[in-house]
Write a protein that holds these residues in place. Structure first.
Motif, PDB file in Angstrom:
ATOM      1  N   ARG A  58      -0.546   0.926  -5.048  1.00  0.00           N
ATOM      2  CA  ARG A  58      -1.630   1.619  -5.355  1.00  0.00           C
ATOM      3  C   ARG A  58      -1.637   2.234  -6.775  1.00  0.00           C
ATOM      4  NH1 ARG A  58      -5.671  -0.819  -2.477  1.00  0.00           N
ATOM      5  NH2 ARG A  58      -5.096  -0.841  -0.292  1.00  0.00           N
ATOM      6  N   THR A  59      -0.487   2.294  -7.353  1.00  0.00           N
ATOM      7  CA  THR A  59      -0.534   2.774  -8.754  1.00  0.00           C
ATOM      8  C   THR A  59      -0.386   1.752  -9.954  1.00  0.00           C
ATOM      9  OG1 THR A  59       2.026   2.881  -8.940  1.00  0.00           O
ATOM     10  CG2 THR A  59       0.681   4.761  -8.025  1.00  0.00           C
TER      11      THR A  59
ATOM     12  N   ILE B  94       3.120   3.621  -2.902  1.00  0.00           N
ATOM     13  CA  ILE B  94       3.144   3.795  -4.309  1.00  0.00           C
ATOM     14  C   ILE B  94       3.208   2.626  -5.348  1.00  0.00           C
ATOM     15  CG2 ILE B  94       4.534   5.082  -6.104  1.00  0.00           C
ATOM     16  CD1 ILE B  94       2.744   6.925  -4.820  1.00  0.00           C
TER      17      ILE B  94
ATOM     18  N   ARG C 117      -5.780   4.535  -7.179  1.00  0.00           N
ATOM     19  CA  ARG C 117      -4.759   4.649  -8.262  1.00  0.00           C
ATOM     20  C   ARG C 117      -4.495   6.086  -8.570  1.00  0.00           C
ATOM     21  NH1 ARG C 117      -6.056   0.879 -11.744  1.00  0.00           N
ATOM     22  NH2 ARG C 117      -7.166   2.338 -13.204  1.00  0.00           N
ATOM     23  N   LEU C 118      -5.661   6.794  -8.659  1.00  0.00           N
ATOM     24  CA  LEU C 118      -5.928   8.257  -9.090  1.00  0.00           C
ATOM     25  C   LEU C 118      -5.083   9.108  -7.751  1.00  0.00           C
ATOM     26  CD1 LEU C 118      -6.534  10.857 -10.579  1.00  0.00           C
ATOM     27  CD2 LEU C 118      -8.898  10.701  -9.381  1.00  0.00           C
TER      28      LEU C 118
ATOM     29  N   ALA D 180      -3.024   8.119  -5.634  1.00  0.00           N
ATOM     30  CA  ALA D 180      -1.732   7.694  -5.328  1.00  0.00           C
ATOM     31  C   ALA D 180      -0.848   8.519  -6.377  1.00  0.00           C
ATOM     32  CB  ALA D 180      -1.601   6.239  -5.538  1.00  0.00           C
ATOM     33  N   TRP D 181      -1.303   8.631  -7.579  1.00  0.00           N
ATOM     34  CA  TRP D 181      -0.646   9.403  -8.491  1.00  0.00           C
ATOM     35  C   TRP D 181      -0.772  10.925  -8.149  1.00  0.00           C
ATOM     36  CZ3 TRP D 181       3.338   7.697 -11.286  1.00  0.00           C
ATOM     37  CH2 TRP D 181       3.099   6.339 -11.776  1.00  0.00           C
ATOM     38  N   LEU D 182      -2.002  11.420  -7.723  1.00  0.00           N
ATOM     39  CA  LEU D 182      -1.953  12.796  -7.314  1.00  0.00           C
ATOM     40  C   LEU D 182      -0.948  12.955  -6.129  1.00  0.00           C
ATOM     41  CD1 LEU D 182      -5.941  13.371  -7.607  1.00  0.00           C
ATOM     42  CD2 LEU D 182      -3.909  14.235  -8.926  1.00  0.00           C
TER      43      LEU D 182
ATOM     44  N   PHE E 161       1.822  11.601  -5.288  1.00  0.00           N
ATOM     45  CA  PHE E 161       3.175  11.349  -5.836  1.00  0.00           C
ATOM     46  C   PHE E 161       3.629  12.517  -6.463  1.00  0.00           C
ATOM     47  CE2 PHE E 161       6.022  10.267  -9.202  1.00  0.00           C
ATOM     48  CZ  PHE E 161       7.274   9.576  -8.355  1.00  0.00           C
ATOM     49  N   THR E 162       2.694  13.011  -7.247  1.00  0.00           N
ATOM     50  CA  THR E 162       2.773  14.641  -8.056  1.00  0.00           C
ATOM     51  C   THR E 162       3.206  15.536  -6.998  1.00  0.00           C
ATOM     52  OG1 THR E 162       0.670  15.173  -8.468  1.00  0.00           O
ATOM     53  CG2 THR E 162       1.825  13.767 -10.127  1.00  0.00           C
TER      54      THR E 162
END
Length: 198
Positions: A171-172, A168, A181-182, A184-186, A188-189
């Protein structure tokens, strides 16, 4: 030849371990509690969980986070998966271009939205080229013409230490490749509510 333009996606498959169990194990390991008694104690007082997890993080006791983690099904470009598998602590099972016969309707591409107009002709000719090659070549040889824009499914498993403390943060960041990056955020959520303190 028909093909699909798709968007990167993430599906949480499962998680294992929990912050409750990780916090309770401190009582089992250091105080000789039974696991049942330790779990009862931390579940009755969630402030213990929060305090211990934050203490583990602050003090650098990161190995305890290897006892919890998650699995995801990700669909992204081959450019993405080549970056993703650099995280060697994770486990991967990826769609094989050697065995998937894309002539059977599975040609999928991921193109950055701002490059769609520039790349559409290239993708059209690539799809046609692959189909033509499949007339005389096995999928493992025809795949040589497929670009990094080719979509690929990959099953990913990471423990919480690798995910939260390495993947995280790396890659964010704004310097990371936009598609990872997208993703990683997906990712994470999907686990925010599973590991809220971490």
């Amino acid at each position: 030849m028909a093909y699909s333009l798709i968007k990167p996606s993430v599906t949480l498959l499962t998680t294992w371990g929990s912050e409750d169990i990780t916090a309770a194990m401190a009582d089992v390991i250091y105080r000789g509690y039974s696991i049942d008694k330790a779990l009862e104690r931390v579940r009755a007082d969630q402030s213990i969980v929060r305090r211990r997890i934050l203490s583990f993080l602050k003090d650098g006791h990161s190995s305890v986070f290897e006892f919890m983690g998650a699995q995801w099904l990700i669909e992204g470009s081959r450019a993405l998966t080549h970056e993703l598998i650099r995280h060697r602590i994770a486990s991967y099972w990826q769609e094989s271009q050697r065995y998937v016969d894309y002539v059977k309707g599975q040609l999928r591409f991921i193109i950055p939205p701002d490059a769609l107009n520039l790349m559409s002709n290239v993708i059209d000719s690539t799809a046609k080229g692959y189909v033509n090659l499949r007339g005389s070549q096995a999928p493992e040889d025809a795949r040589y013409v497929l670009p990094n824009a080719m979509a690929s499914r990959i099953w990913v498993q990471m423990n919480a230490r690798e995910f939260f403390l390495n993947f995280i943060p790396l890659r964010t960041g704004l310097g990371a490749f936009h598609e990872i990056r997208l993703i990683a955020w997906l990712m994470f959520t999907t686990v925010m509510d599973k590991f809220p303190v971490t």
